[in-house]
Design a protein around this motif. Structure first.
Motif, PDB file in Angstrom:
ATOM      1  N   GLN A  31       0.824  -1.202   0.000  1.00 23.53           N
ATOM      2  CA  GLN A  31       0.000   0.000   0.000  1.00 23.53           C
ATOM      3  C   GLN A  31       0.859   1.252   0.000  1.00 23.53           C
ATOM      4  O   GLN A  31       0.555   2.232  -0.696  1.00 23.53           O
ATOM      5  CB  GLN A  31      -0.931  -0.009   1.219  1.00 23.53           C
ATOM      6  N   SER A  56       2.067   9.795  -5.675  1.00 25.52           N
ATOM      7  CA  SER A  56       2.258  11.034  -4.923  1.00 25.52           C
ATOM      8  C   SER A  56       2.826  12.155  -5.784  1.00 25.52           C
ATOM      9  O   SER A  56       3.421  11.913  -6.844  1.00 25.52           O
ATOM     10  CB  SER A  56       3.201  10.789  -3.742  1.00 25.52           C
ATOM     11  N   HIS A 109       0.973   4.142  -2.816  1.00 25.27           N
ATOM     12  CA  HIS A 109       0.745   5.525  -2.396  1.00 25.27           C
ATOM     13  C   HIS A 109       1.877   6.424  -2.895  1.00 25.27           C
ATOM     14  O   HIS A 109       1.651   7.514  -3.436  1.00 25.27           O
ATOM     15  CB  HIS A 109       0.630   5.589  -0.872  1.00 25.27           C
ATOM     16  N   SER A 110       3.121   5.951  -2.727  1.00 30.45           N
ATOM     17  CA  SER A 110       4.264   6.766  -3.157  1.00 30.45           C
ATOM     18  C   SER A 110       4.279   6.942  -4.672  1.00 30.45           C
ATOM     19  O   SER A 110       4.671   8.005  -5.178  1.00 30.45           O
ATOM     20  CB  SER A 110       5.573   6.126  -2.682  1.00 30.45           C
TER      21      SER A 110
END
Length: 260
Positions: A231, A239, A235-236
């Motif tokens: 996860q 970003s 997410h990164s």
């Protein structure tokens, strides 16, 4: 940001915050920066303050005087109202679990629970004036669980047994050799090196920096959160920071991350 500090009237651990850098300072040099139950409560409060400030990326632990920390004030154990040394261990657990990346600047002697306080930090920069020993067995005190885990996971079982069971005192060079110190410098270089490492860490992308720190510590304890890591990866990848990082790399400039 300077880490020099004038002596204060209080001996209670102090917290200062400058942008994305926090500094926890041990302020009881006359008693080798030993930590009383009251000091531990203050440290717990400081860690909570740091965790709640999402701007903070780096937490340094510094000490006044010629000692880093001599651990729990064992004279407190004589009082019926004093908490067990387990309370010391619970406080150090909180430091290990702190959200920012942590640096211990080990300027001198570090003993007992102070060695565990050091091992809880992600980086342990030491002066050649440093030395350490773990006197628990010599004092007749069984050590608390978190500290035993940190000794084994950071130093290995053989070194943990040697240091715990013999109470042998070792110098800075050997502290570096066995992995207790991540870096070893001359005393006059310690402050500067702490500053350099602080600035380097504070310049990293927050999502990646803090997430990787968290999961490496969990893995060291045998806790692989594969779902959580995946996860964090996704997410990164979505970003703004990874866009900024890629652009900065291409343009050969320093990235300016926002943690989003």
């Amino acid at each position: 940001m300077s880490i020099t500090h004038s002596k204060k009237s209080t001996t209670s651990p102090e917290l200062t915050v400058d942008g994305n850098i926090a500094t926890l300072r041990l302020c009881n040099p006359d008693y080798a920066n030993r930590l009383s139950p009251a000091d531990l409560k203050v440290i717990q409060s400081h860690i909570q303050t740091v965790n709640q400030n999402t701007d903070i990326l780096v937490l340094r632990v510094l000490a006044e005087g010629k000692y880093f920390c001599s651990g729990y004030d064992i004279s407190s154990l004589a009082a019926d109202s004093a908490p067990s040394s387990i309370f010391f261990g619970e406080t150090v657990d909180l430091l290990e679990q702190a959200r920012p990346v942590t640096i211990a600047a080990i300027n001198g002697g570090v003993y007992g629970g102070g060695t565990d306080l050091s091992l809880a930090c992600d980086f342990r920069l030491g002066s050649t004036a440093a030395n350490m020993f773990m006197p628990a067995a010599k004092l007749g005190l069984h050590f608390y669980p978190g500290g035993m885990v940190r000794y084994v996971t950071r130093l290995g079982l053989n070194q943990a047994k040697r240091l715990f069971l013999t109470a042998e005192k070792i110098d800075a060079a050997e502290m570096k050799e066995i992995g207790f110190l991540t870096e070893l410098v001359e005393p006059e270089e310690l402050n500067g090196r702490v500053e350099e490492l602080t600035k380097l860490l504070a310049s990293m992308a927050p999502l990646a920096l803090l997430g990787i720190k968290k999961h490496l510590n969990l893995i060291a304890r045998g806790q692989l959160d594969e779902v959580g890591i995946k996860q964090a990866v996704l997410h990164s990848e979505q970003s703004e920071d990874i866009k900024e990082g890629a652009a900065a790399w291409k343009e050969k400039r320093s990235a300016v991350f926002k943690g989003s």
